[in-house]
Design an enzyme around this catalytic site. Structure first.
Site, mmCIF file in Angstrom:
data_model
loop_
_atom_site.group_PDB
_atom_site.id
_atom_site.type_symbol
_atom_site.label_atom_id
_atom_site.label_comp_id
_atom_site.label_asym_id
_atom_site.label_seq_id
_atom_site.Cartn_x
_atom_site.Cartn_y
_atom_site.Cartn_z
ATOM 1 N N GLU A 57 -6.781 10.174 -86.037
ATOM 2 C CA GLU A 57 -5.891 10.815 -87.009
ATOM 3 C C GLU A 57 -4.882 9.845 -87.621
ATOM 4 O O GLU A 57 -4.333 10.137 -88.683
ATOM 5 C CB GLU A 57 -5.185 12.015 -86.347
ATOM 6 C CG GLU A 57 -6.180 13.142 -86.045
ATOM 7 C CD GLU A 57 -5.605 14.298 -85.251
ATOM 8 O OE1 GLU A 57 -6.040 15.441 -85.469
ATOM 9 O OE2 GLU A 57 -4.731 14.070 -84.380
ATOM 10 N N ASP A 72 -13.592 22.263 -88.119
ATOM 11 C CA ASP A 72 -14.482 23.260 -87.495
ATOM 12 C C ASP A 72 -13.910 24.647 -87.737
ATOM 13 O O ASP A 72 -12.814 24.778 -88.282
ATOM 14 C CB ASP A 72 -14.599 22.991 -85.981
ATOM 15 C CG ASP A 72 -13.254 23.045 -85.292
ATOM 16 O OD1 ASP A 72 -12.605 21.996 -85.163
ATOM 17 O OD2 ASP A 72 -12.812 24.150 -84.932
HETATM 18 C C1 4EZ Z 1 -5.927 19.568 -81.582
HETATM 19 N N1 4EZ Z 1 -7.083 19.149 -82.308
HETATM 20 C C2 4EZ Z 1 -8.292 19.144 -81.498
HETATM 21 C C3 4EZ Z 1 -8.306 18.226 -80.337
HETATM 22 C C4 4EZ Z 1 -9.615 18.339 -79.581
HETATM 23 C C5 4EZ Z 1 -11.234 17.094 -78.098
HETATM 24 C C6 4EZ Z 1 -11.446 15.782 -77.388
HETATM 25 C C7 4EZ Z 1 -7.279 19.897 -83.588
HETATM 26 C C8 4EZ Z 1 -8.345 20.957 -83.567
HETATM 27 C C9 4EZ Z 1 -8.390 22.089 -82.769
HETATM 28 N N2 4EZ Z 1 -7.541 22.569 -81.807
HETATM 29 C C10 4EZ Z 1 -9.470 20.975 -84.354
HETATM 30 N N3 4EZ Z 1 -10.215 22.089 -84.083
HETATM 31 C C11 4EZ Z 1 -9.563 22.776 -83.109
HETATM 32 C C12 4EZ Z 1 -9.878 23.971 -82.417
HETATM 33 N N4 4EZ Z 1 -11.001 24.665 -82.680
HETATM 34 N N5 4EZ Z 1 -9.021 24.408 -81.469
HETATM 35 C C13 4EZ Z 1 -7.886 23.717 -81.196
HETATM 36 O O1 4EZ Z 1 -4.820 19.644 -82.384
HETATM 37 C C14 4EZ Z 1 -9.875 17.173 -78.694
#
Ligand code: 4EZ
Length: 232
Positions: A14, A198
């Site tokens: 990011e 997503d």
């Molecule tokens: C959290 N970030 C995701 C981190 C995931 C995995 C190794 C954003 C995010 C998110 N957070 C994108 N999609 C998401 C979702 N479906 N639920 C929660 O800020 C790290």
């Protein structure tokens, strides 16, 4: 070079596109993290990724303000869509942030509320207006809405629907509301931008892995355009 601006993400992907553009880079290791100080288009920036979740985000936002002296904070990252109007790669700015996993409803309080706190913390209006101006100039679509934060990667249609209904939220992630709590308490204007990776549904894990890098870049590029226009 004016007042220092914090640019924060949660994951390396990011903020890497932003660090790549910094001049006179100086890296400071502090509190088990790295802080990247440098300049971009005549502005002084402090850039860092917090690691994932509300606790790490609170730590990093606090240090960027209290230790590194930042006077404004911009968050860049990716999010899961709740609104079906939001597709992968779309940009959304938070007009307010809430904590979807904060629950003392056993005492008659609403979800997301604790005494002396607020369910939804608003972001800085001037930074939002700047973002809209930048989007217009670049011909980009920028949505605006409530972003719900919690210490969960949501990959479940039912949970996502509940968060959407309970908080009127359009997107969800894991850091924004923590940054909001810190910045509002310390009177630091802040801004939260996310590009969709997503739809927080059963495919979310796979989609996140597929689109993290491209959506993170979309968000970071927009933040750089905003920094360029700040203080003008
Ligand atoms: C959290 N970030 C995701 C981190 C995931 C995995 C190794 C954003 C995010 C998110 N957070 C994108 N999609 C998401 C979702 N479906 N639920 C929660 O800020 C790290």
């Amino acid at each position: 070079m004016g007042q220092k601006i914090a640019v924060m993400g949660a994951m390396p992907e990011e903020i890497e596109p932003i660090i790549a553009k910094l001049e006179n880079l100086k890296v400071t290791e502090y509190a088990a993290n790295k802080y990247y100080e440098g300049s971009y288009r005549g502005k002084s920036l402090v850039v860092a990724y917090s690691k994932i979740g509300k606790v790490f985000a609170t730590l990093t936002a606090t240090l960027m303000i209290e230790r590194f002296g930042c006077k404004q904070l911009l968050f860049s990252g990716v999010a899961g869509a709740i609104s079906d109007q939001l597709k992968v790669g779309d940009l959304i700015i938070a007009d307010g942030l809430c904590q979807h996993d904060l629950d003392i409803t056993a005492f008659g309080h609403p979800y997301g509320y604790v005494p002396e706190g607020e369910v939804c913390i608003p972001t800085d209006k001037k930074l939002r207006e700047l973002a809209k101006r930048v989007a217009k100039e670049k011909g980009l679509i920028l949505k605006e809405g409530i972003i719900a934060t919690g210490d969960q990667f949501v990959a479940n249609a039912e949970r996502k629907a509940w968060i959407g209904e309970t908080f009127n939220a359009d997107a969800l992630e894991m850091e924004g509301a923590a940054v909001a709590v810190v910045c509002s308490a310390l009177n630091v204007p802040f801004f939260i931008l996310r590009a969709i990776s997503d739809a927080a549904d059963m495919d979310a894990g796979f989609d996140f892995d597929t689109f993290l890098e491209s959506s993170a870049k979309t968000s970071a590029d927009f933040i750089l355009s905003m920094v360029e226009e700040m203080g003008k």
